[in-house]
Design an enzyme around this catalytic site. Structure first.
Site, PDB file in Angstrom:
ATOM      1  N   LYS A  96       0.843  -1.206   0.000  1.00  0.00           N
ATOM      2  CA  LYS A  96       0.000   0.000   0.000  1.00  0.00           C
ATOM      3  C   LYS A  96       0.876   1.253   0.000  1.00  0.00           C
ATOM      4  O   LYS A  96       0.609   2.212  -0.734  1.00  0.00           O
ATOM      5  CB  LYS A  96      -0.941  -0.020   1.211  1.00  0.00           C
ATOM      6  N   GLN A 128      -4.821  -1.956   9.262  1.00  0.00           N
ATOM      7  CA  GLN A 128      -4.522  -3.259   8.677  1.00  0.00           C
ATOM      8  C   GLN A 128      -5.062  -4.360   9.586  1.00  0.00           C
ATOM      9  O   GLN A 128      -4.711  -4.430  10.763  1.00  0.00           O
ATOM     10  CB  GLN A 128      -2.993  -3.397   8.486  1.00  0.00           C
ATOM     11  N   ASP A 144     -11.321   2.492   3.508  1.00  0.00           N
ATOM     12  CA  ASP A 144     -11.570   1.052   3.343  1.00  0.00           C
ATOM     13  C   ASP A 144     -13.068   0.762   3.231  1.00  0.00           C
ATOM     14  O   ASP A 144     -13.470  -0.315   2.821  1.00  0.00           O
ATOM     15  CB  ASP A 144     -11.019   0.283   4.566  1.00  0.00           C
TER      16      ASP A 144
END
Ligand code: NAP
Length: 301
Positions: free
Chosen positions: A53, A97, A120
């Protein structure tokens, strides 16, 4: 019939080229998009994902802020860190994460992220937005799948779509997004009886179960579009999806490879959502008016 390949790497590359132009336009307004990635502990797979990322951010001109916290970080400290990032105007996206260590309540930390920075798309506000058909940030993996489908030129409306896998991050949002596009959607999961009875009816089959070899040719309709979201590492270290690619490609009209299909698109859509957030920040519109300003979602073609 041998299926045409849906090339996620190529589409990602094309989209990322466009992202750099958007970053340039934002720079003219004095805005540099920023993404904060929070990693708790040192799970090796998570470290690889975070690394990918950060690399994608660099490639597109997005500033990345990697927040590495020790595995025993108390939840309250994590919530405080998220609050700081929520208040930081140079941060447009916040990503946690997963998985998190067991002592941290995942739901509580996800709800602590500002809905304006939830790139997200896991905050309940954005999940709810998806249910009513107008989310701010579509979750990255299903968003990427939707764009991959678009590249086939197939009209989704009216098609039988079967989604194998019902997780909150892939299967369920995927089903909702395609329902919104007027497909007839079936969701299958581990308790589904006779999976093949459902998959054989699919014009579009999307598989996200995390089970290598789950889908074999006999389960696939002739000419179906097959999207394999699964990522599985075999004992010999090969990475494969959930679909028997060699067998199924002889029956499908289009198919995604693993690797090189959905995987690259997930990170690309994370950058898309971060740019979208930075662009929104210029508009300064409050969250409860999101329907009025909401721009159409990205289209691949
Ligand atoms: P997950 O949370 O483990 O969910 C798996 C889903 O598949 C569950 O709904 C489960 O059913 C269902 N399932 C398991 N075995 C099944 C079977 N034999 N038949 C039918 N359904 C079955 O996994 P996830 O996070 O959604 O990820 C799924 C796969 O996609 C994994 O391989 C993951 O690595 C991959 N993935 C890839 C990307 C990407 O960027 N390409 C992104 C995210 C995930 P129950 O609900 O009944 O347990």
């Amino acid at each position: 019939m041998t299926a045409q390949i849906i090339d996620g790497k190529a589409l990602s590359k094309q989209l990322r080229a466009g992202f750099r132009e958007r970053v340039g336009r934002l720079a003219q307004h004095g805005v540099r998009p920023g993404l904060a990635v929070i990693l708790v502990g040192d799970n090796p797979a998570s470290r690889v994902y975070v690394g990918n990322k950060v690399k994608a951010c660099e490639e597109c001109g997005v500033r990345s802020l990697h927040v590495a916290l020790p595995a025993d970080t108390p939840e309250v400290e994590m919530l405080a860190r998220i609050a700081q990032l929520n208040a930081d105007p140079t941060v447009h996206g916040i990503l946690i994460q997963l998985p998190l260590p067991a002592h941290i309540d995942v739901r509580r930390v996800l709800e602590a992220i500002s809905v304006h920075k939830d790139v997200d798309g896991f905050h309940l506000y954005n999940v709810g937005g998806l249910v009513v058909g107008n989310t701010i940030f579509p979750p990255c993996t299903p968003y990427g799948v939707q764009l991959l489908l678009d590249t086939t030129g197939t009209e989704v409306a009216g098609k039988n779509v079967v989604v194998v896998g019902a997780s909150n991050i892939v299967g369920k949002p995927m089903a909702l997004m395609l329902l919104q596009r007027e497909a007839t959607v079936t969701i299958c999961h581990a308790r589904t009886r006779d999976l093949a009875q459902h998959t054989i009816l699919a014009d579009i089959l999307i598989v996200a179960a995390g089970k290598p070899g789950l889908i074999v040719p006999q389960m696939v309709k002739q000419g179906a579009i097959v999207i394999d979201v699964g990522i599985n590492r075999l004992p010999d270290n090969r990475i494969v999806g959930d679909v028997d690619f060699d067998g199924v490609k002889e029956k499908a009209s289009w198919i995604t490879p693993v690797p090189g299909g959905v995987g690259p698109m997930t990170v690309t859509m994370l950058i898309e959502n971060t740019l979208r957030s930075a662009e929104r920040s210029l508009q300064g519109t409050p969250a409860d008016h999101y329907q009025e300003w909401e721009a159409p979602m990205l289209k691949a073609v």
